[in-house]
Write an enzyme that holds these catalytic residues in place. Structure first.
Site, short mmCIF file in Angstrom:
data_model
loop_
_atom_site.label_atom_id
_atom_site.label_comp_id
_atom_site.label_asym_id
_atom_site.label_seq_id
_atom_site.Cartn_x
_atom_site.Cartn_y
_atom_site.Cartn_z
N ARG A 58 0.80 -1.10 0.15
CA ARG A 58 0.00 -0.06 -0.12
C ARG A 58 0.89 1.45 -0.05
O ARG A 58 1.86 1.22 0.53
CB ARG A 58 -0.84 0.13 1.15
N HIS A 59 0.44 2.35 -0.54
CA HIS A 59 1.05 3.72 -0.35
C HIS A 59 1.37 4.08 0.90
O HIS A 59 0.79 3.47 2.04
CB HIS A 59 0.31 4.69 -1.38
N GLY A 60 2.26 4.99 1.07
CA GLY A 60 2.60 5.58 2.23
C GLY A 60 1.58 6.43 2.81
O GLY A 60 0.56 6.96 2.24
#
Length: 476
Positions: free
Chosen positions: A87-89
């Protein structure tokens, strides 16, 4: 065993970032007590939780890893391929949530009364509405930090897969959702690797530059049945709506109104959720225990976490079959990579693709994990069983915080190949299996029906029996 990375290249390149975020080192959990910089409710923030709440060792040192997870208990096993779905940060709130936060702030300024509480006075006189619509879910500096350091940790655990030689010899692949927060995240991941290996960005082969693939990483946008039956269906989340009128939510509303010294009718469930999210954003983005966090105690946080989990369960998890079936493209892509790696390893011992890094969303990971049978509780999550679900496994705070990751590792052993899973850098066993790394043939046999079926075009095709927006969908 725990190992702290001490590579000078990383420390030089990331030194400023580490210094900037080192305040997290003063917020670690000690015994059963928390440091004051960490909100007591931080572990209940759902999809807006920090990655460090899942891995508290990282609070003290962000480059701490556990190399033992890569060693299987069978002897003579070597990892030959890893696919990482990440997942993105950490990100800013979306424009929609910014507008809710602004509405909440204006309500507090206009209607709250002085209760003698210092935190409320701080909100009214010192806190500034610094969020704006232009932020709209963009990756924040902390989000870049998340991925740079995740890259270093994974390369430390699997040095023969995520290696300088493999990058330069075109054996690494990087795939991302087209959303800016994902593109920026995978860029930060590569920055972490190049800093570790003392390379310049220009050293990355063109074939290893991130490829945008929304068919894989945003499959839900392309599944017509999901879009119509769930995404656009006003009654698909009826359990969430019903929960808003239950006694648990009513009690939270009463307590928040009392703390703000306003009428209950002035603070809607949506604004209560906005305040809860605001506490999480202030902590995840700015590393502060915001005065807004004082609006909630632990019991409130558990209720609001459940409300978020209900939404994710019915929109991305087990609530409807199409939620998980929409992830068929990513599921098949994963096993195609494993098949190719296993075949190459068995025939000539050399795997052409050592590692694949794919960056997407919580909405990417949750359907895939559900399709594969993880975190399925005996009872479905409903508006009526909050009290019975306190021990549930479907907790998004633990499963998909910012920068959450699923690693699928193929190992070549003496006379077979085995598959190991790591979720958020911790071992995860396959459903109904106790073996920490079952043989690959056993895993394929377990998922035989999905591997032989799970046809995206067929599953996502609208039919005459498809749910109508006005009539809703039953659990499938």
């Amino acid at each position: 065993m725990a190992l702290t990375c001490k590579r000078s290249a990383v420390l030089v390149t990331l030194g400023l970032a580490l210094a900037r975020f080192c305040s997290a080192c003063n917020t670690a959990v000690v015994g059963t007590s928390r440091r004051p910089d960490i909100p007591a409710i931080a572990e209940y923030f759902g999809t807006k939780a920090r990655y460090e709440e899942v891995n508290p060792d990282l609070i003290n040192n962000i480059l701490t890893v556990h190399t033992s997870v890569a060693h299987l208990p069978y002897g003579d096993c070597t990892p030959v391929h890893v696919t990482a779905v990440i997942r993105h940060g950490t990100r800013y709130p979306t424009a929609k949530n910014v507008r809710k936060i602004r509405q909440l702030y204006e309500l507090v300024l206009e209607k709250s009364r002085d209760s003698g509480e210092g935190w409320l006075q701080e909100i009214r006189s010192k806190w500034e509405m610094w969020y704006h619509d232009g932020m709209d879910g963009q990756l924040v500096e902390k989000g870049q930090f998340d991925h740079r350091n995740l890259a270093v940790r994974l390369a430390t655990v699997f040095p023969t897969l995520l290696s300088k030689d493999n990058l330069l010899s075109d054996r690494l692949r990087f795939i991302t959702s087209s959303k800016h927060r994902c593109v920026d995240s995978i860029g930060a991941f590569q920055e972490g690797l190049t800093a570790l290996w003392q390379l310049n960005g220009t050293d990355i082969p063109p074939s290893s530059l991130p490829q945008h693939d929304d068919d894989l990483m945003r499959f839900f946008d392309h599944c017509k049945k999901f879009v119509e039956d769930v995404e656009k269906n006003k009654t698909a989340l009826i359990e969430v709506d019903l929960f808003m009128s239950k006694s648990e939510m009513k009690r939270v509303q009463e307590k928040v109104a009392d703390r703000l010294q306003i009428l209950e009718s002035d603070i809607s469930p949506d604004l209560i959720e906005a305040a809860f999210h605001l506490c999480s954003y202030e902590f995840a983005i700015k590393k502060v225990n915001s005065p807004w966090c004082n609006l909630f105690d632990l019991e409130d946080a558990k209720v609001l976490e459940y409300r978020n989990d209900l939404k994710q369960y019915w929109k991305r998890g087990y609530g409807y079959e199409i939620n998980r079936k929409s992830s068929c493209p990513l599921f098949h892509d994963l096993f195609r990579r494993l098949d190719r790696a296993e075949n190459e390893s068995r025939i000539n011992g050399h795997v052409s693709e050592a590692a694949t890094v794919q960056v997407g969303h919580a909405e990417t990971l949750l359907p895939l994990l559900s399709l594969m049978g993880f975190f399925k509780d005996e009872m479905p999550l409903t508006s009526d069983n909050f009290a019975l679900q306190q021990g549930r496994t479907f907790r998004t705070s633990r499963i998909v915080p910012y920068a959450s990751n699923l690693l699928v590792v193929l190992h070549r052993c003496r006379d077979t190949h085995r598959v190991q899973l790591l979720l958020n850098e911790k071992p995860l066993t396959f459903p109904h299996m106790s073996d920490p790394a079952p043989e690959y043939d056993t895993v394929k046999d377990f998922y035989r029906d999905l591997l032989q079926g799970c046809d995206f075009k067929k599953e996502c095709q609208l039919s005459t029996n498809s749910c109508k927006k006005s009539s809703g969908c039953g659990e499938l």
